[in-house]
Structures are given as C-alpha cells and as structure tokens.
Design an enzyme around this catalytic site. Structure first.
Site, PDB file in Angstrom:
ATOM      1  N   LYS A 370       0.795  -1.298  -0.106  1.00  0.00           N
ATOM      2  CA  LYS A 370       0.066  -0.004  -0.030  1.00  0.00           C
ATOM      3  C   LYS A 370       0.791   1.223  -0.075  1.00  0.00           C
ATOM      4  O   LYS A 370       1.979   1.157   0.273  1.00  0.00           O
ATOM      5  CB  LYS A 370      -0.976  -0.050   1.263  1.00  0.00           C
ATOM      6  CG  LYS A 370      -0.117   0.154   2.585  1.00  0.00           C
ATOM      7  CD  LYS A 370      -1.079  -0.253   3.717  1.00  0.00           C
ATOM      8  CE  LYS A 370      -0.414  -0.393   5.098  1.00  0.00           C
ATOM      9  NZ  LYS A 370      -1.121  -0.562   6.168  1.00  0.00           N
ATOM     10  N   ARG A 464     -10.878  -0.343  15.143  1.00  0.00           N
ATOM     11  CA  ARG A 464     -10.658   0.462  13.748  1.00  0.00           C
ATOM     12  C   ARG A 464     -11.733  -0.261  12.893  1.00  0.00           C
ATOM     13  O   ARG A 464     -12.895   0.122  13.072  1.00  0.00           O
ATOM     14  CB  ARG A 464      -9.172   0.354  13.396  1.00  0.00           C
ATOM     15  CG  ARG A 464      -8.881   1.290  12.286  1.00  0.00           C
ATOM     16  CD  ARG A 464      -7.526   1.368  11.852  1.00  0.00           C
ATOM     17  NE  ARG A 464      -6.712   0.088  11.156  1.00  0.00           N
ATOM     18  CZ  ARG A 464      -5.736  -0.043  10.570  1.00  0.00           C
ATOM     19  NH1 ARG A 464      -4.841   0.990  10.815  1.00  0.00           N
ATOM     20  NH2 ARG A 464      -5.252  -1.121  10.229  1.00  0.00           N
ATOM     21  N   HIS A 492      -6.195  -7.378  13.004  1.00  0.00           N
ATOM     22  CA  HIS A 492      -4.977  -6.695  13.040  1.00  0.00           C
ATOM     23  C   HIS A 492      -4.671  -6.373  14.661  1.00  0.00           C
ATOM     24  O   HIS A 492      -5.375  -6.177  15.307  1.00  0.00           O
ATOM     25  CB  HIS A 492      -5.319  -5.511  12.387  1.00  0.00           C
ATOM     26  CG  HIS A 492      -3.984  -4.489  11.942  1.00  0.00           C
ATOM     27  ND1 HIS A 492      -3.043  -5.410  11.458  1.00  0.00           N
ATOM     28  CD2 HIS A 492      -3.802  -3.214  11.995  1.00  0.00           C
ATOM     29  CE1 HIS A 492      -1.981  -4.256  11.130  1.00  0.00           C
ATOM     30  NE2 HIS A 492      -2.216  -3.083  11.562  1.00  0.00           N
ATOM     31  N   ARG A 551       1.158 -10.537   7.038  1.00  0.00           N
ATOM     32  CA  ARG A 551       0.889  -9.590   6.026  1.00  0.00           C
ATOM     33  C   ARG A 551       2.047  -8.449   6.476  1.00  0.00           C
ATOM     34  O   ARG A 551       1.688  -7.448   6.837  1.00  0.00           O
ATOM     35  CB  ARG A 551      -0.317  -8.735   6.229  1.00  0.00           C
ATOM     36  CG  ARG A 551      -1.709  -9.514   6.049  1.00  0.00           C
ATOM     37  CD  ARG A 551      -2.782  -8.561   6.476  1.00  0.00           C
ATOM     38  NE  ARG A 551      -2.748  -8.008   7.557  1.00  0.00           N
ATOM     39  CZ  ARG A 551      -3.476  -8.306   8.756  1.00  0.00           C
ATOM     40  NH1 ARG A 551      -4.214  -9.372   8.447  1.00  0.00           N
ATOM     41  NH2 ARG A 551      -3.425  -7.518   9.697  1.00  0.00           N
ATOM     42  N   TYR A 588      15.528  30.069   6.885  1.00  0.00           N
ATOM     43  CA  TYR A 588      14.151  30.782   7.618  1.00  0.00           C
ATOM     44  C   TYR A 588      14.352  31.054   9.105  1.00  0.00           C
ATOM     45  O   TYR A 588      14.768  30.269   9.857  1.00  0.00           O
ATOM     46  CB  TYR A 588      13.095  29.962   7.172  1.00  0.00           C
ATOM     47  CG  TYR A 588      12.618  29.892   5.773  1.00  0.00           C
ATOM     48  CD1 TYR A 588      12.297  31.033   4.945  1.00  0.00           C
ATOM     49  CD2 TYR A 588      12.691  28.868   5.034  1.00  0.00           C
ATOM     50  CE1 TYR A 588      11.982  31.308   3.518  1.00  0.00           C
ATOM     51  CE2 TYR A 588      12.152  28.875   3.702  1.00  0.00           C
ATOM     52  CZ  TYR A 588      11.808  30.113   2.974  1.00  0.00           C
ATOM     53  OH  TYR A 588      11.604  29.954   1.604  1.00  0.00           O
ATOM     54  N   CYS A 635      13.751  23.540   4.384  1.00  0.00           N
ATOM     55  CA  CYS A 635      12.759  24.304   3.375  1.00  0.00           C
ATOM     56  C   CYS A 635      12.081  23.312   2.437  1.00  0.00           C
ATOM     57  O   CYS A 635      12.082  22.142   2.701  1.00  0.00           O
ATOM     58  CB  CYS A 635      13.545  25.213   2.510  1.00  0.00           C
ATOM     59  SG  CYS A 635      14.948  26.167   3.377  1.00  0.00           S
ATOM     60  N   MET A 636      10.964  23.937   1.785  1.00  0.00           N
ATOM     61  CA  MET A 636      10.265  22.809   1.079  1.00  0.00           C
ATOM     62  C   MET A 636      10.955  21.935  -0.141  1.00  0.00           C
ATOM     63  O   MET A 636      11.032  20.810  -0.279  1.00  0.00           O
ATOM     64  CB  MET A 636       9.073  23.793   0.377  1.00  0.00           C
ATOM     65  CG  MET A 636       8.305  22.981  -0.648  1.00  0.00           C
ATOM     66  SD  MET A 636       7.132  24.017  -1.586  1.00  0.00           S
ATOM     67  CE  MET A 636       5.889  24.345  -0.516  1.00  0.00           C
ATOM     68  N   ASP A 637      12.218  22.813  -0.498  1.00  0.00           N
ATOM     69  CA  ASP A 637      12.831  21.968  -1.628  1.00  0.00           C
ATOM     70  C   ASP A 637      14.386  22.134  -1.161  1.00  0.00           C
ATOM     71  O   ASP A 637      15.205  21.323  -2.072  1.00  0.00           O
ATOM     72  CB  ASP A 637      12.774  22.879  -2.812  1.00  0.00           C
ATOM     73  CG  ASP A 637      11.485  23.385  -2.963  1.00  0.00           C
ATOM     74  OD1 ASP A 637      10.518  22.520  -3.065  1.00  0.00           O
ATOM     75  OD2 ASP A 637      11.398  24.691  -3.400  1.00  0.00           O
TER      76      ASP A 637
HETATM   77  C1  LIG Z   1      -0.390  -1.487   6.905  1.00  0.00           C
HETATM   78  C2  LIG Z   1      -1.080  -2.891   7.340  1.00  0.00           C
HETATM   79  C3  LIG Z   1      -0.113  -4.003   7.350  1.00  0.00           C
HETATM   80  C4  LIG Z   1       1.294  -4.080   7.298  1.00  0.00           C
HETATM   81  O1  LIG Z   1       2.027  -3.410   8.515  1.00  0.00           O
HETATM   82  P1  LIG Z   1       3.486  -3.123   8.751  1.00  0.00           P
HETATM   83  O2  LIG Z   1       3.525  -2.855  10.022  1.00  0.00           O
HETATM   84  O3  LIG Z   1       3.874  -2.170   7.744  1.00  0.00           O
HETATM   85  O4  LIG Z   1       3.905  -4.434   8.482  1.00  0.00           O
HETATM   86  C5  LIG Z   1      -0.871  -5.220   7.803  1.00  0.00           C
HETATM   87  N1  LIG Z   1      -1.950  -5.157   7.840  1.00  0.00           N
HETATM   88  C6  LIG Z   1      -2.954  -4.201   7.918  1.00  0.00           C
HETATM   89  C7  LIG Z   1      -4.353  -4.210   8.128  1.00  0.00           C
HETATM   90  C8  LIG Z   1      -2.391  -2.936   7.701  1.00  0.00           C
HETATM   91  O5  LIG Z   1      -3.343  -2.018   7.584  1.00  0.00           O
END
Ligand SMILES: *Cc1c(COP(=O)(O)O)cnc(C)c1O
Length: 691
Positions: A370, A464, A492, A551, A588, A635-637
């Site tokens: 992701k 969540r 999770h 995951r 800045y 800075c930004m850049d």
């Molecule tokens: C982002 C995410 C992961 C991966 O998490 P990491 O900590 O980067 O391994 C796994 N499961 C769910 C539901 C997530 O949102």
C-alpha cells in the site's frame, strides 16, 4: 519521475528491427554467401515485424481491456493517417513500377497486401487490432489457429499444395490477397502475444532469457533451413518457431534495466517508412555518379548506403517533428540528478527470505504494498515479489489494487481499507478481494449484484475496522451470504510491537479471540478460508502462528529487525557551499547561528521531497561517508547541513538522507515520527531508481 524497468530495451530494439527490415529489402550478404544472406533476410530478419506488432499489442491491448475498445480509436486514426500519407509518398514509385490495378485489386492492396511492398504492415496492424480487441485476454485462443492457417499458405505451402482440397481452399484465399502474412493470419498472434507479455511480468532473469533465446533462434534457423531445403515455402515470412523466438526476445528485452528512449521508436518508424525511397535514391545517385559497381552491385555497400541515407533522413525528420511538438530532440531520461531514491532489489529478496523463515509450515507471505509500497514504488516492488514466488498482495485502496493489475500482477490482491459502492465495479473487474469492515459494509457489498471476493475483518481490540469479535452470528451470516465469495478471516494487532507485559497480554487476548472465532465458525460448518493476523511486528515477535498468511509491510522494506536490510536509500546533491563567520545566521527565521567559522552545504531536498521539517536542528545526513548535522529549518525544496569538519565538499556531491548507515528508525525518531510515516511520505517528484 518514475523509471519503469523493461521498456528501455524495447525502445532500443526497435531501431535494430528497422535495420533488419532494411536488410530484408536489400540482401546485404548476397555477394559474400547466398546461404548467409538467406539466413539473415529470410529467417532471422523475420523477427522484426512481429516484434513491432508485439510492442503495439503490449501497450495498446491492456488499455482496450480496461477502458473499452473505443480507447484504441485515436491510435487507429493516427495509423490510418500515416498509411494514407505513406501511400501518397510511394504513389510515384508505384506508378513508375507499373499501372495501378482495377478497383478490386486496389481494395485488395489497401486492405491486405499494402499499397507498396513494405506498407502491408499498416493494414495488418489495424486488422489485427480489430481482431484481438474482440477479447484481448483470450485472443490467443483464436489467433494461434489463424497463424497456423497462415503458415500453410506461407512457409509450408509445399505441404498444402500436395493436398488438392486444401489447395483449392488456399487458391480461393489467394484471390483475395497475395500472401497470408497479413492482418488476418500473422498480426493477430503477435499482437495477442504482446498483450500477454505486457500484462505478465518476466519471471526469470536476463541470463535465462538470453540462453533460451539462443536455443529458440537455433530452432528457428533449423526450421528455416529445412523449409528451404525441401522447397516448401511459397513465401518465407512465417515459421512455426517464430512466436517462441519472439516471446523470448521480448522477455529478454523486458529484463534489461535500461532507461526509456521513446524517441528511438519514432526514429525506427520513420526509418521503416522511408527506406524504400532511400533504396531508389541510392540506385539513382549511383547511376548519375557512375558508381553503380560500388554502391549497387556490391550488396554490402548497397545496404550500408541505404541504411546511412535512411538513418540521416529519419534523424532529420525526428528533429523536425520534435521541434514542432516543442520537445527536445533527445529527452534522455535524466537520472540521479537532484533528489532520488535507490531501491535495492537484492535487499528486498534478502528480506523475503528472512521473513519466510519466520512462517509456520505451509504459511505464505502477503506482501503489503500500500501507499506505493511505502514509497518504494508499488509496481516494481510487486513485480519483484512476484518473481520471488509471492502470490498475495495487500493494498489500502481499490485504486492501488487496479494499478497492480494494470501492471500485470496476477496474484491475489486484498484491499485492506473500507471500500465504497462506487469502487465495487472496479474491484470486481480487477478481481480484487475486498475487506468486509462490518455488518453495514457487508450489506453494501452483497447488494452490488455480482459476487465480490471478500475477506472478513474481525475487530479484536483495535477498534478500527472489523466485525466485533463477539459477533459470531454477524460473521456466520456474512460467510453464508450466497451473493458474496467470502474467502478469508483476519484481524489486526495493535500492540504487537509493544515490549511491556501489558502489551503482550493484550496481544495474546487478541489472538485468543481471533482463533476462537475461527474455531466457532468451523463448528458451524463454515470454512473461514485464509486466516491472517500478523503485520511486521506480529510476524517478528509472534512467529509461527497457525495462519495462512502473514502481512508484513515495513519488514519487507528492511525495518524492524537487525537481520533485515534496508531496501531504500534517499539521496540528494549539494547545491552550493557557504562559509559563515561566527555570529552569522542561515535559513528561514535565522534559525541557525554560527558559533565558530562554519561551512554549510545547501542540499537539494526539502520537506516536499519527504525530508521531515522537524529534522531541522535534529537530524543528520551522510556526506563523503561522514555525518553532517542538519541545521536551521528544512525548506520545501532545500535543507542545510553543517559540513565544517568534512574536507572537500563541493556542489554536485551526493548526500544520503536515509538508507544504510542512516536507518529509517533513527531518522524517524529524530523527526518525532515512525519509519512507516517517513517512508510513505516521500515526495512524488522524487525519482525512483531500481538497482
Ligand atoms: C499496513 C498494514 C499492514 C502492514 O503493516 P506493517 O507494520 O507495515 O507490516 C498489515 N495489515 C494491515 C491491516 C495494515 O493496515
């Protein structure tokens, strides 16, 4: 600016393919050895046109599948225009070489044989596209038989001619066109192969494909020589082993990691269009200057003269074209210029191997890619994972999943976030797996009307997404809903990285609730499908859980354990060097004040590139292998680093902002954040370079 691996090799080979076509029309080796010339022009050079077709299929047909056939129309219109223009360009030669045929003959030329000998390519491309766009992903089913039919009217016509009924059929065909190397029999197969080649990533390395290609070319050579030895060919354009050789050639080019050179494609096209005129010009010029013996009768010098003249004319035409469109003549992809990320594929492979060792027997990794693979580039990372045998991926949104599918990722893709009804058609079309986030969401998913693939989320304490862990009935109803394909159950962990006893106890309770729910579903006669629980921290601290998948995201990218290797390095350059006297200030808000004679390096990266603003005065960078503190405000850049102790820092020098020697954990801590945020917020203008 992204550099997609794979297309650079294709861009370059287009020029070689155009040269092969020119060879085909000039027989360069005829004087040296008729056999060598036959091998070059009648056998090996036959790869050239199929290659052009496959490139077109690779870039066009996936679009036809996704956006509908109408999306091909602008391209087809351009090809038609080009064909019409080329027809006019060659009209004088056509008239010179003989009278025009009648209306039927003209139709046959325009649609099948081409209005000049090399122009058959354009109608073949259009007709082939029309045929393959009918069912881009399944086109091979009918394109292979068509190709075989074509073969029997081409290289293998000797066999056909021996069988009277077949012969009669082909005699009929040959009243409609002169050759079967046309848009009905030849081009559909190579367009369809191109579609497949573009949709699926190469699974082996370039060395494998080079060796396999050598084998396929030997096969092609053998076939070509046999066909010619037995005198079977009516024309020698199509061979049985040609598609295999083309496939391996294309794969080899895809595995070469060269920057794109799209202008070479234009050059090759113009070269292809123009070279028959160059042949005429060379002959005419030689006759006028009395050099026929050298420039025409010697086949090799004849070929070289044609190539030189065509190349010169094409280069001039390309310059004129690019001027008109306002682009520089050769936009060679600039690389590692200002601020860039280097992605180390070998480190990713290493991390995959390390993480696989933490899995239980039979367990698999679901690679979390992701947020553009945490800034590493979702598609290149997913392709590399796929090449390493990973067949499950997770993303946050439907759009992210669609990007992977369009890029040819074929494994399972789970969307972890909550999806909304307007996204369901895309999810269905791209065969994505959606997370059922709760009972309301489940109703929306079921109401879609087509069987969406779903994994059920269970909320075991994070509060969540997910069905409440106690809601066995809700989960059972979801799994039993005939309108959905519910294929998995997951939760999770929210304190898996916590070292305290309370965290461990909480995590154990989460695991207990999850596995109890899975067991209860089974007791109801429901197969919960794939089970998965562990993100990176869960996999590293609670290995061996009886799950189908783990995951990991962050751990893939090398963060969270000493055994892992960082995959990403963020680099920029020194823009300028400034010497400050004690008391002078910089940046800045005059946030930095020199206490002693100080040398500052101005760096070409800022918070818009992902260098957190909070690092000002707290972080460090690496220059010439030494640490230089970040001073003043980011800075930004741009940003400022104190390089007083580091000798010979010059504008243009490389500085490392993140990577080996400067781990994401350390930088994130200094910035008051976590590595996940740091990596996923790298700027979109940061170039990605894949090693
Ligand atoms: C982002 C995410 C992961 C991966 O998490 P990491 O900590 O980067 O391994 C796994 N499961 C769910 C539901 C997530 O949102």
């Amino acid at each position: 600016m992204r550099r997609e691996g794979g297309s650079g090799g294709l861009d370059r080979f287009r020029v070689l393919a155009a040269l092969l076509v020119a060879a085909n029309h000039t027989s360069p080796l005829l004087d040296l050895s008729p056999l060598a010339d036959h091998i070059l022009t009648q056998i090996l050079a036959r790869l050239a046109v199929p290659f052009f077709l496959a490139v077109s299929g690779c870039f066009l047909l996936p679009r036809a599948e996704e956006q509908g056939r109408r999306s091909l129309l602008p391209f087809c219109r351009r090809v038609l225009l080009l064909y019409a223009g080329a027809t006019l360009l060659y009209l004088p030669l056509r008239l010179y070489s003989g009278a025009l045929p009648g209306p039927l003959g003209l139709l046959r030329d325009v649609v099948f044989d081409g209005t000049f000998y090399h122009l058959w390519y354009f109608p073949a491309l259009l007709l082939g596209l029309a045929l393959t766009a009918l069912a881009p992903r399944r086109a091979l089913w009918y394109c292979v038989p068509l190709y075989l039919l074509g073969l029997l009217g081409d290289s293998y016509f000797g066999l056909t001619a021996a069988l009277p009924p077949l012969r009669a059929f082909y005699d009929l065909l040959f009243r409609c066109f002169d050759q079967t190397r046309n848009g009905l029999f030849l081009s559909p197969l190579f367009l369809a192969l191109g579609e497949r080649l573009g949709r699926t990533p190469p699974r082996r390395g370039s060395r494998f494909y080079a060796a396999a290609l050598a084998g396929a070319l030997a096969l092609l050579l053998g076939e070509g020589l046999l066909v010619s030895f037995f005198g079977l060919a009516r024309y020698s354009t199509m061979y049985l082993s040609l598609p295999l050789a083309l496939w391996l050639l294309f794969r080899l080019l895809q595995t070469l990691d060269l920057p794109r050179r799209p202008e070479l494609g234009t050059f090759a096209l113009v070269f292809y269009l123009i070279h028959p005129w160059a042949i005429v010009a060379v002959r005419g010029g030689a006759r006028l200057t009395g050099t026929t013996a050298f420039f025409v009768e010697q086949s090799l010098t004849h070929f070289l003269a044609v190539v030189l003249l065509s190349g010169l004319l094409s280069a001039l035409a390309c310059r004129a074209l690019s001027r008109r469109s306002g682009q520089p003549a050769a936009p060679a992809a600039p690389s590692r210029v200002r601020c860039w990320v280097e992605v180390d594929g070998a480190a990713l492979q290493h991390n995959l191997a390390v993480l696989r060792r933490r899995l239980p027997e039979g367990g698999k990794l679901m690679a979390v890619v992701k947020a553009d693979a945490y800034g590493h580039g979702a598609l290149p990372v997913a392709r590399l994972c796929a090449a390493e045998g990973i067949d499950a991926f997770a993303v946050a949104t439907v759009a992210e999943g669609a990007v992977l599918r369009r890029g040819g990722i074929t494994g399972d893709i789970l969307v972890l976030g909550r999806s909304f009804p307007p996204e369901f058609p895309d999810a269905f079309r791209h065969d994505l797996i959606l997370t059922a986030a709760d009972a309301l969401h489940a109703r929306e998913l079921a109401a879609f009307g087509r069987p969406l693939r779903v994994h059920a989320a269970v909320d075991t304490g994070m509060a969540r997404l997910g069905f409440p862990a106690g809601d066995l009935e809700g989960l059972a109803a979801l799994f039993r809903d005939p309108r959905l394909r519910v294929e998995g159950l997951f939760t999770h962990l929210c304190a898996a990285d916590g070292p305290s006893e309370a965290d461990t106890a909480f995590t154990r309770a989460q695991l207990q609730a999850f596995f109890t729910r899975a067991r209860e579903l089974r007791a109801l006669g429901i197969d919960p499908g794939a089970l998965h629980v562990q993100a990176s921290a869960g996999l590293l601290r609670y290995p061996g859980l009886p799950c189908t998948y783990a995951r990991p995201g962050l751990a893939l990218y090398g963060v969270g354990d000493g055994a892992l290797r960082p995959v990403l390095t963020l680099k920029c350059r020194v823009a300028a060097v400034r010497d400050l006297s004690p008391g002078e200030t910089a940046g800045y808000g005059r946030a930095f004040r020199a206490e002693r004679p100080t040398r500052l390096a101005v760096l070409t990266a800022g918070y818009a590139d992902g260098l957190p603003r909070s690092l000002g005065g707290r972080g460090r960078v690496l220059l010439h292998g030494q640490s230089a503190p970040l001073v003043g405000r980011v800075c930004m850049d741009q940003a400022l680093a104190d390089v007083t102790g580091i000798p010979d820092v010059c504008p243009g020098d490389e500085a490392t902002l993140l990577g080996p020697g400067l781990p994401a954990e350390e930088v994130a801590r200094a910035a008051g954040t976590i590595p996940n945020e740091l990596l996923s917020r790298l700027g979109s203008r940061v170039e990605r370079v894949y090693l």
